[in-house]
Write a protein that holds these residues in place. Sequence first.
Motif, short mmCIF file in Angstrom:
data_model
loop_
_atom_site.label_atom_id
_atom_site.label_comp_id
_atom_site.label_asym_id
_atom_site.label_seq_id
_atom_site.Cartn_x
_atom_site.Cartn_y
_atom_site.Cartn_z
N PRO A 238 0.82 -1.23 0.00
CA PRO A 238 0.00 0.00 0.00
C PRO A 238 0.85 1.27 0.00
O PRO A 238 0.44 2.29 -0.56
CB PRO A 238 -0.79 -0.11 1.31
N GLY A 239 2.04 1.19 0.60
CA GLY A 239 2.89 2.37 0.72
C GLY A 239 3.91 2.53 -0.39
O GLY A 239 4.86 3.32 -0.25
N TYR A 240 3.71 1.82 -1.50
CA TYR A 240 4.63 1.96 -2.63
C TYR A 240 4.51 3.37 -3.20
O TYR A 240 3.45 3.78 -3.68
CB TYR A 240 4.32 0.92 -3.70
N LEU A 241 5.61 4.13 -3.15
CA LEU A 241 5.59 5.51 -3.63
C LEU A 241 6.98 5.87 -4.17
O LEU A 241 7.92 6.07 -3.39
CB LEU A 241 5.22 6.47 -2.49
N PRO A 242 7.14 5.95 -5.49
CA PRO A 242 8.44 6.36 -6.04
C PRO A 242 8.77 7.78 -5.61
O PRO A 242 7.92 8.68 -5.65
CB PRO A 242 8.22 6.28 -7.55
N LEU A 243 10.02 7.98 -5.19
CA LEU A 243 10.48 9.30 -4.77
C LEU A 243 11.78 9.65 -5.50
O LEU A 243 12.52 8.78 -5.95
CB LEU A 243 10.72 9.34 -3.26
N TYR A 244 12.04 10.95 -5.56
CA TYR A 244 13.24 11.48 -6.21
C TYR A 244 14.13 12.08 -5.13
O TYR A 244 13.81 13.12 -4.56
CB TYR A 244 12.87 12.51 -7.26
N GLY A 245 15.25 11.39 -4.84
CA GLY A 245 16.13 11.81 -3.75
C GLY A 245 17.19 12.80 -4.18
O GLY A 245 17.12 13.42 -5.25
N GLY A 246 18.22 12.93 -3.33
CA GLY A 246 19.23 13.95 -3.52
C GLY A 246 19.89 13.95 -4.88
O GLY A 246 20.03 15.00 -5.52
N ASN A 247 20.32 12.79 -5.36
CA ASN A 247 20.99 12.72 -6.64
C ASN A 247 20.06 13.09 -7.79
O ASN A 247 20.45 13.80 -8.73
CB ASN A 247 21.55 11.32 -6.87
N ALA A 248 18.82 12.62 -7.73
CA ALA A 248 17.85 12.91 -8.79
C ALA A 248 17.53 14.41 -8.86
O ALA A 248 17.41 14.99 -9.94
CB ALA A 248 16.57 12.11 -8.56
N ILE A 249 17.40 15.04 -7.70
CA ILE A 249 17.11 16.48 -7.66
C ILE A 249 18.30 17.27 -8.21
O ILE A 249 18.13 18.21 -8.99
CB ILE A 249 16.77 16.92 -6.23
N ALA A 250 19.52 16.86 -7.82
CA ALA A 250 20.71 17.54 -8.33
C ALA A 250 20.82 17.40 -9.85
O ALA A 250 21.17 18.36 -10.55
CB ALA A 250 21.96 16.96 -7.66
#
Length: 323
Positions: A238-250
């Motif tokens: 239920p908690g599957y949620l792709p996120l964009y972390g530090g490297n992706a934001i940079a």
Amino acid sequence: MKNIFLMLCGIILLSSELCAQERFIDDVFKEVDESTHTYFEKENETLQLDVYQPQGDNEEARPLLLYVHGGGFSGGRRDTDGIKKFCRRMAAKGYVVASMSYTLVMKGQSFSCEQPAPNKIETFKLTGQDINRATHFMLKEKDKFKIASDKVVLLGSSAGAEAILHAGYWSDTRKDESGQIISDDFSYAGLISMAGALVSLDWISKESAIPTQLFHGTCDNLVPYGVAPHHYCQVSDPGYLPLYGGNAIAERLKVLGKPYYLVTACQGKHEWAGKPLHNNTSEMTDFLYHDVLSDKQRQLHVYFDTGQDACPDNYPEFNFCAD
């Protein structure tokens, strides 16, 4: 006569050292004043923040650093010993620093794979709204606190880092059912994320980009360093949620030609949500002075070899950590 000469030399040397100290880089103030203020009241809950100001400072418009603690949106405090020490250290450099509380939306609940993804996204939004409320309060009292309204920087750890990124980039955090919380024309001068991530990179454009410093470990098992599910949940969770972390934001900011300062901890885990407060204030000071206050528009990537074990097989590999 010799003693008088030595004493005069000592005074001259001390004076030259004081003159050599530079505001926002060195600890130019010895004492810091502290005060607590209520920034918002809702549903029988009083939300407060602690303000740290350099004692005896005559500047009329000073940068504001607003810190948001971690704790999985279910716990944590704004006034732990470590946070207080950090706030005092930054105030001694000439900043006004505030550490805020916010509604613990997930109190008594898990924020892991069993927590439905829509609830996680709503939590990011609600906490982002509290951050913008705190910012609105500080700006409303800018003359009292001697704050420069165009030099407000958000800092956050873990859940706080996720929240400040959403407060800075997601327009839905700027309003609630009562109306506008903070003007859409307002822009934060900088963001410092310690193990944070965003739901969407689409919110970062050439127009909306903010100078951003990102501390993140490549083996963070809770908030992904690159692009991966929150807590590395499975698609069926239920908690599957792709996120964009530090490297992706940079990488997003790099493509847009906008300033970023990525600090990568190779094989580092989620402890990098707290480490920078104690061990990396020099990197923060460098970012704040050059990229926020001096508008150098740098794109920097530095990394630390933590010497820890390699990430699990399901983690992506990054060439700059290969050696």
